[in-house]
Design a protein around this motif. Structure first.
Motif, PDB file in Angstrom:
ATOM      1  N   MET A  17      -8.299   1.515  -7.214  1.00 35.31           N
ATOM      2  CA  MET A  17      -6.969   2.587  -6.943  1.00 35.31           C
ATOM      3  C   MET A  17      -6.508   3.262  -8.166  1.00 35.31           C
ATOM      4  O   MET A  17      -6.138   4.614  -8.235  1.00 35.31           O
ATOM      5  N   CYS A  40      -0.743   6.427  -6.758  1.00 36.57           N
ATOM      6  CA  CYS A  40      -1.696   5.517  -7.154  1.00 36.57           C
ATOM      7  C   CYS A  40      -1.531   4.861  -8.392  1.00 36.57           C
ATOM      8  O   CYS A  40      -2.703   5.027  -9.308  1.00 36.57           O
ATOM      9  N   ASP A  46      -6.855   0.726   1.340  1.00 37.98           N
ATOM     10  CA  ASP A  46      -7.196   0.682   2.823  1.00 37.98           C
ATOM     11  C   ASP A  46      -8.293  -0.067   3.207  1.00 37.98           C
ATOM     12  O   ASP A  46      -8.226  -1.041   4.277  1.00 37.98           O
ATOM     13  N   ARG A  84       0.798  -1.156   0.125  1.00 37.49           N
ATOM     14  CA  ARG A  84      -0.146   0.017   0.118  1.00 37.49           C
ATOM     15  C   ARG A  84       0.648   1.150   0.011  1.00 37.49           C
ATOM     16  O   ARG A  84       0.669   2.180  -0.864  1.00 37.49           O
ATOM     17  N   ASP A  85       1.947   1.298   0.762  1.00 32.73           N
ATOM     18  CA  ASP A  85       3.004   2.564   0.949  1.00 32.73           C
ATOM     19  C   ASP A  85       3.564   2.502  -0.550  1.00 32.73           C
ATOM     20  O   ASP A  85       3.757   3.755  -0.704  1.00 32.73           O
ATOM     21  N   PHE A 118       2.499   2.073  -3.338  1.00 29.29           N
ATOM     22  CA  PHE A 118       1.581   2.421  -4.369  1.00 29.29           C
ATOM     23  C   PHE A 118       1.272   3.790  -3.926  1.00 29.29           C
ATOM     24  O   PHE A 118       1.231   4.581  -5.187  1.00 29.29           O
ATOM     25  N   GLU A 119       0.989   4.483  -2.744  1.00 33.68           N
ATOM     26  CA  GLU A 119       0.958   5.573  -2.283  1.00 33.68           C
ATOM     27  C   GLU A 119       2.075   6.467  -2.996  1.00 33.68           C
ATOM     28  O   GLU A 119       1.814   7.712  -3.439  1.00 33.68           O
ATOM     29  N   ASP A 147      -6.523   6.919  -6.090  1.00 34.75           N
ATOM     30  CA  ASP A 147      -7.075   7.143  -4.725  1.00 34.75           C
ATOM     31  C   ASP A 147      -6.565   5.858  -3.903  1.00 34.75           C
ATOM     32  O   ASP A 147      -6.757   4.709  -4.388  1.00 34.75           O
ATOM     33  N   ILE A 148      -5.808   6.087  -2.766  1.00 31.99           N
ATOM     34  CA  ILE A 148      -5.180   4.871  -2.095  1.00 31.99           C
ATOM     35  C   ILE A 148      -6.299   4.260  -1.246  1.00 31.99           C
ATOM     36  O   ILE A 148      -6.171   3.228  -0.786  1.00 31.99           O
TER      37      ILE A 148
END
Lengths: 202, 202
Positions: free
Chosen positions: B173, B101, B183, B93-94, B96-97, B178-179
């Protein structure tokens, strides 16, 4: 547009949808589509501004077609919300089985392919994902109202999660050429995500 | 292969991986990659049989790279299985952030793009999906052993379902930039699929 022109436009879009669904958007040439329809290249630009504009109209064609297929199932009168949710996934599962585990969801496919490459595609695809989630959300809210699933479930978030699971299961189906991932996805969507058994058909 | 040749081969693969991850396999020309590396076209065929062979080696590069990234997290000693599962999804996730995205999972991307077009790709991608599922399965079995999740959960099927949810959330995403979908996916994977709260970091 005159009737013949509108008819030619539709034939180009239908052929394009068929080829793009199979081979991808970037991997499909305009010439290939026009050759199949038997229309000269020049007239493509009479109907479409450019390839992106054409692609967006093909996407619209996909969402109209699959949206209608979905609504036919989820608007069945006198059928419980959860059974309609099951039938929705079953009907697409059967469609993909008939296609020998190929193609996948055009919205998911184009999201993967075009999400980073075209803001116009990304925007329309986001709307298409929202529409898919809204259908599931509607069924989940109905299911909560009649007591089929817990009211603790966040219908909105869960709807997006169900769409995500389905899109991911389609990727597994495509590489394994096996319908199993869709069957497992359907079952776990009920048993684990919604916390209820898969509803019986009777 | 001599050291310089091996080095050139790796530079071509690394540049190819970067461009293919961003633009897709079919949408990437060999020339574009070689121009970036500064290698003449003729020598491409010294290192690779054809574009498909090259693509399969790029896929191998992806799975090695992301597999190492994943193992670093899931093999942390003294950390509970569920916390490692959370950290696994968090670390991606981090990633891709930090990428705003974009990109998505190369295995998921290529599954969508190549699953119908190349049996060789489909086979390797199926193996790559199996490897991802095996990592989750290992964590789930460990979590069952230490009593973190119910033994009623089918670790194997649930592992594939978690991978599917993640791949589908990545599509959302990508089109929403948008992340949030990642989440939500992480939270619902715990709360609904595994039936436990998201584990705290402390």
């Amino acid at each position: 547009m005159a009737k013949t022109a509108e008819n030619t436009r539709e034939r180009i879009i239908e052929a394009g949808a068929r080829i793009i669904h199979k081979n991808g958007f970037n991997n499909t040439g305009i010439k290939e589509i026009l050759d199949e329809v038997g229309v000269p290249k020049g007239s493509f630009y009479f109907y479409f501004k450019n390839k992106e504009d054409f692609g967006l109209q093909v996407l619209e064609h996909f969402t109209a077609r699959f949206g209608a297929m979905a609504r036919e199932v989820i608007e069945q009168p006198g059928v419980s919300p959860l059974l309609r949710l099951k039938r929705l996934q079953r009907s697409f599962r059967d469609f993909f089985e008939a296609q020998h585990c190929t193609l996948g969801c055009p919205v998911g496919n184009l999201a993967q392919e075009m999400g980073d490459l075209s803001p116009a595609f990304a925007e329309r695809l986001s709307t298409a994902v929202d529409a898919m989630a809204a259908m599931y959300r509607g069924l989940l809210v109905e299911a909560q109202r009649v007591g089929e699933i817990s009211r603790d479930i966040d219908a909105r978030e869960t709807a997006y999660f169900i769409v995500a699971g389905w899109h991911g299961a389609l990727l597994q189906m495509k590489v394994k050429k096996d319908i199993g991932p869709l069957d497992h996805c359907l079952r776990l969507t009920f048993e684990r995500v919604l916390g209820v058994p898969v509803p019986d058909e009777d």
